[in-house]
Structures are given as structure tokens and as C-alpha cells.
Design an enzyme around this catalytic site. Structure first.
Site, PDB file in Angstrom:
ATOM      1  N   HIS A   1     -17.663  32.541  -5.168  1.00 41.58           N
ATOM      2  CA  HIS A   1     -18.509  32.010  -6.238  1.00 41.58           C
ATOM      3  C   HIS A   1     -18.969  33.138  -7.165  1.00 41.58           C
ATOM      4  CE1 HIS A   1     -18.705  28.881  -3.153  1.00 41.58           C
ATOM      5  NE2 HIS A   1     -19.009  28.042  -4.124  1.00 41.58           N
TER       6      HIS A   1
ATOM      7  N   ASP B   1     -15.884  29.883  -8.096  1.00 40.53           N
ATOM      8  CA  ASP B   1     -16.494  28.612  -8.506  1.00 40.53           C
ATOM      9  C   ASP B   1     -17.861  28.799  -9.161  1.00 40.53           C
ATOM     10  OD1 ASP B   1     -14.299  27.521  -7.236  1.00 40.53           O
ATOM     11  OD2 ASP B   1     -15.457  26.088  -6.055  1.00 40.53           O
TER      12      ASP B   1
END
Length: 263
Positions: free
Chosen positions: A233, A86
């Protein structure tokens, strides 16, 4: 001088008069007996206080829902697990993650921020070119996007998909992921109307909180199960620990379950 007989008569008369006076002051035997004084009784109980007037009860307060709405994708549907990244693309961390995935010969899903896709279109193009999946992750990671009017939610998603397709004109964007996982039914409905399925996760090592690389790897290893969707992430801050953990995470998951690209 009075005779003896006269004295006796006078004395008798005096006794009669005296006796009558005493009889007038004494109790009358024919009178009703006096009423006895009443015995002390138990004090009466205090009167009950009147019931308070009932007012209209307040309207019930609705608890904020804590569960996830229906319609979320949370597993791969097969034994293999999925890696998702992400908040990118990021010029410092995304290329390294892509290198690691290529070396391990596995595919992942990248949930990209619209304004970052607009800024780094070459990275979006590389993600697609190397066979990874693209996912809409909102325009600027608005954590309160779900509270906006539906029109605003729709505009945000459309703008993000447009930035992705500006970098990759034929890109497929089959998934949407809500910032912070703050899902609600409106967000899921809008994503569906735009042809995207709402993508959640089953494993969150909280790498956004910057634990060490060994901690990230340990958390994923402990929580992963067949079909898991792992949240990581590659952007949004210092992702050095995540990048350092990736080789170990990829090897462990690939060995135990296999790694698949979401479809």
C-alpha cells in the site's frame, strides 16, 4: 318317667338333628374347588407416546461462500513476481515509492482510488509516464461495493476509470482490484464487461495493519514464490513502514525471481 328305650330313641333323634345342622355349614364335597388367587404379574409397559406431528422442514440456510470466484488473476504467469501498490496516489508516500522503483529499475502496478486520482492527477500522470501499470481500485474504497446492484458497481468502476483518464487521456486500465479482496461473481462480471481483468494477489504481508518494516520484508520473503503477486500500500494511512521496507523487498525479490510489470 320315660322308659330306658324311650330315652335312647330321643337321644338318637337329637344326634341326627345335630349332625344335619353341622353338615349344612361345612363345605360341599361335590362343589368345584375354589379358584386360586392369581399370582402377581409384571406391570404392563407404559404405552409409547405418540409420534409428534411432522411439520414442513425449514429451508436450508445457505452458507456464505468462502472461496474466491472464478476469473481472478492471481499470478504473473511467469517466473518473475509483481509488485502492486493499493489505495494511492498519496502525495507523501507515492513519490518516494516511485523514486525507489526508478532507482531499482523495476516496474510495478498501482491500484488507484478514483477520488484520489481526481485529487492528485499529477501523481497518476507520473505513474504512467514512468512506465508503471494502472489499475482501477474503485471510487472511494467501498468495502461493500460487491453488495450493491450491478448498475451501482458499474457506475463506480466507470467513474474511477474516467478520473484516471482525466489525468492520462490515453491511459490503459486493464485491471480492476476489489477493495478488501471482497470479490464476488457480479464484480468480476462487471469488470470484464468494462474491459478489465480482476486482479487479486498471492502474497499479503498485511502492511495495512502497520507492522514494522522488518516484519513486512520478512513476511514477503517467506511467502513469495515464482509468479507471485505481492500486495502493498502506498496510500490509505500511515505507510511509512511500507516505504521503509520497499528497498529491502525490491532487492530480495529482484535477486531471487526478478520483478515484472503486469500485462
Amino acid at each position: 318317667m320315660m322308659s330306658r328305650a324311650a330315652l335312647v330313641s330321643a337321644f338318637c333323634l337329637l344326634l341326627i338333628v345335630t349332625g344335619c345342622g353341622q353338615a349344612g355349614t361345612g363345605p360341599d364335597p361335590a362343589a368345584a374347588p375354589p379358584t386360586p388367587a392369581p399370582a402377581p404379574s409384571t406391570p404392563p409397559a407404559p404405552a409409547a407416546s405418540p409420534s409428534p406431528t411432522r411439520s414442513t422442514p425449514p429451508a436450508p440456510v445457505r452458507a456464505r461462500p468462502t472461496g474466491l470466484p472464478a476469473g481472478l488473476r492471481k499470478t504473473t504467469g511467469v517466473r518473475e513476481v509483481a509488485l502492486t501498490f493499493d489505495d494511492g496516489p498519496d502525495p507523501k508516500y507515492t513519490p518516494t515509492v516511485l523514486d525507489q522503483l526508478r532507482e531499482a529499475k523495476v516496474k510495478a502496478t498501482f491500484c488507484v482510488i478514483g477520488k484520489r486520482a481526481e485529487r492528485y492527477p499529477e501523481l497518476v500522470a507520473r505513474i504512467a509516464r514512468e512506465g508503471h501499470q494502472l489499475c482501477n481500485h474503485s471510487w472511494d474504497h467501498d468495502m461493500d461495493l460487491g453488495r450493491r446492484p450491478k448498475a451501482a458497481i458499474r457506475a463506480d468502476m466507470r467513474r474511477t476509470s474516467a478520473a484516471i483518464r482525466a489525468a492520462v487521456p490515453d491511459a490503459k486500465v486493464p485491471f480492476y482490484r476489489q477493495p478488501g479482496g471482497r470479490w464476488n461473481a457480479e464484480v468480476v462480471a462487471v469488470a470484464k464487461q468494462l474491459g478489465m481483468r480482476s486482479l487479486h494477489w498471492t502474497v499479503d504481508p498485511q502492511d495495512w495493519a502497520k507492522p514494522t518494516a522488518p516484519t513486512i520484508a520478512k513476511r514477503i520473503k517467506k511467502a513469495a514464490r515464482p509468479g507471485a503477486v505481492v500486495l502493498l500500500h502506498d496510500g490509505g494511512g500511515d505507510r511509512a513502514p511500507t516505504v521503509a521496507a520497499c528497498p529491502r523487498v525490491i532487492l530480495d525479490l529482484k535477486t531471487r525471481y526478478g520483478i515484472t510489470k503486469l500485462r
